[in-house]
Design a protein around this motif. Sequence first.
Motif, PDB file in Angstrom:
ATOM      1  N   SER A 246       0.820  -1.217   0.000  1.00  0.00           N
ATOM      2  CA  SER A 246       0.000   0.000   0.000  1.00  0.00           C
ATOM      3  C   SER A 246       0.852   1.264   0.000  1.00  0.00           C
ATOM      4  O   SER A 246       0.536   2.232  -0.697  1.00  0.00           O
ATOM      5  CB  SER A 246      -0.991   0.006   1.168  1.00  0.00           C
ATOM      6  N   TYR A 247       1.946   1.264   0.755  1.00  0.00           N
ATOM      7  CA  TYR A 247       2.810   2.444   0.780  1.00  0.00           C
ATOM      8  C   TYR A 247       3.534   2.604  -0.554  1.00  0.00           C
ATOM      9  O   TYR A 247       3.710   3.725  -1.034  1.00  0.00           O
ATOM     10  CB  TYR A 247       3.818   2.378   1.919  1.00  0.00           C
ATOM     11  N   ALA A 248       3.953   1.487  -1.149  1.00  0.00           N
ATOM     12  CA  ALA A 248       4.663   1.557  -2.428  1.00  0.00           C
ATOM     13  C   ALA A 248       3.766   2.154  -3.508  1.00  0.00           C
ATOM     14  O   ALA A 248       4.218   2.987  -4.297  1.00  0.00           O
ATOM     15  CB  ALA A 248       5.155   0.179  -2.844  1.00  0.00           C
ATOM     16  N   ALA A 249       2.512   1.754  -3.526  1.00  0.00           N
ATOM     17  CA  ALA A 249       1.586   2.296  -4.531  1.00  0.00           C
ATOM     18  C   ALA A 249       1.464   3.810  -4.380  1.00  0.00           C
ATOM     19  O   ALA A 249       1.519   4.549  -5.370  1.00  0.00           O
ATOM     20  CB  ALA A 249       0.222   1.622  -4.409  1.00  0.00           C
ATOM     21  N   ALA A 250       1.325   4.276  -3.148  1.00  0.00           N
ATOM     22  CA  ALA A 250       1.195   5.721  -2.918  1.00  0.00           C
ATOM     23  C   ALA A 250       2.508   6.447  -3.197  1.00  0.00           C
ATOM     24  O   ALA A 250       2.503   7.538  -3.776  1.00  0.00           O
ATOM     25  CB  ALA A 250       0.728   5.985  -1.489  1.00  0.00           C
ATOM     26  N   LEU A 251       3.630   5.853  -2.799  1.00  0.00           N
ATOM     27  CA  LEU A 251       4.930   6.487  -3.052  1.00  0.00           C
ATOM     28  C   LEU A 251       5.222   6.551  -4.547  1.00  0.00           C
ATOM     29  O   LEU A 251       5.728   7.559  -5.033  1.00  0.00           O
ATOM     30  CB  LEU A 251       6.042   5.738  -2.311  1.00  0.00           C
ATOM     31  N   ASP A 252       4.909   5.484  -5.269  1.00  0.00           N
ATOM     32  CA  ASP A 252       5.137   5.477  -6.722  1.00  0.00           C
ATOM     33  C   ASP A 252       4.343   6.587  -7.406  1.00  0.00           C
ATOM     34  O   ASP A 252       4.837   7.221  -8.333  1.00  0.00           O
ATOM     35  CB  ASP A 252       4.754   4.128  -7.329  1.00  0.00           C
ATOM     36  N   ALA A 253       3.127   6.801  -6.926  1.00  0.00           N
ATOM     37  CA  ALA A 253       2.261   7.819  -7.527  1.00  0.00           C
ATOM     38  C   ALA A 253       2.504   9.207  -6.941  1.00  0.00           C
ATOM     39  O   ALA A 253       1.868  10.172  -7.370  1.00  0.00           O
ATOM     40  CB  ALA A 253       0.798   7.426  -7.317  1.00  0.00           C
ATOM     41  N   LYS A 254       3.410   9.295  -5.949  1.00  0.00           N
ATOM     42  CA  LYS A 254       3.644  10.559  -5.229  1.00  0.00           C
ATOM     43  C   LYS A 254       2.316  11.099  -4.689  1.00  0.00           C
ATOM     44  O   LYS A 254       2.054  12.304  -4.704  1.00  0.00           O
ATOM     45  CB  LYS A 254       4.313  11.602  -6.119  1.00  0.00           C
ATOM     46  N   ASP A 255       1.481  10.176  -4.205  1.00  0.00           N
ATOM     47  CA  ASP A 255       0.137  10.489  -3.717  1.00  0.00           C
ATOM     48  C   ASP A 255       0.188  10.755  -2.213  1.00  0.00           C
ATOM     49  O   ASP A 255       0.020   9.849  -1.394  1.00  0.00           O
ATOM     50  CB  ASP A 255      -0.806   9.317  -4.034  1.00  0.00           C
ATOM     51  N   ARG A 256       0.416  12.013  -1.875  1.00  0.00           N
ATOM     52  CA  ARG A 256       0.536  12.417  -0.469  1.00  0.00           C
ATOM     53  C   ARG A 256      -0.711  12.056   0.326  1.00  0.00           C
ATOM     54  O   ARG A 256      -0.626  11.513   1.422  1.00  0.00           O
ATOM     55  CB  ARG A 256       0.794  13.916  -0.395  1.00  0.00           C
TER      56      ARG A 256
END
Length: 182
Positions: free
Chosen positions: A113-123
């Motif tokens: 879940s964190y990787a998906a948000a980090l990849d998308a730069k989704d703060r």
Amino acid sequence: MIFGLFRKKRRNQPIVNRQYASLTSAARNPVFYSDLGVPDTVMGRFEMLSIVMILFFRRTARSGVSGQELAQEIVDAFFQDIDHSIRELGIGDQGVPKRMKKLAGMFYGRLESYAAALDAKDRDGLAQALARNILPDAQPFTPMHGLADWMLSAETALATVEEDDIARGAVAIPVSDKGGSL
């Protein structure tokens, strides 16, 4: 002893020990607990150590063979440390495998879940995922934007780490004195 012949050879235990100590030290930085809303509990510490490990693994995933080998040894040290901690908390030998399986599942779920948000730069997505995992019972639900900002900044800083530093076990997770971004 003959059983030592069958053990996996460690690449360089002093490097693994130095890197793991650096990572655990970063996860214990008081700013996470005093300023960024992570509870200073056993599970809060597990959450922060998981976050630091995830950032380290994401950086070493882009490394050469030596960085990836070191990352695998760090994973092993992480789970050995968790096993030891569970036993220190008084969980008997019968209960340790069940707890380890649960904690490993939690770790790898967070990694996804964190990787998906980090990849998308989704703060916002990262802040919500952090709150769901770190503060699951908090009412009202409050995203952890400060911690998300720190993770995004730390990942950017880790991208500049040289391969030689990874091979030497000299990766330092950047931590701000005031919390939030670096």
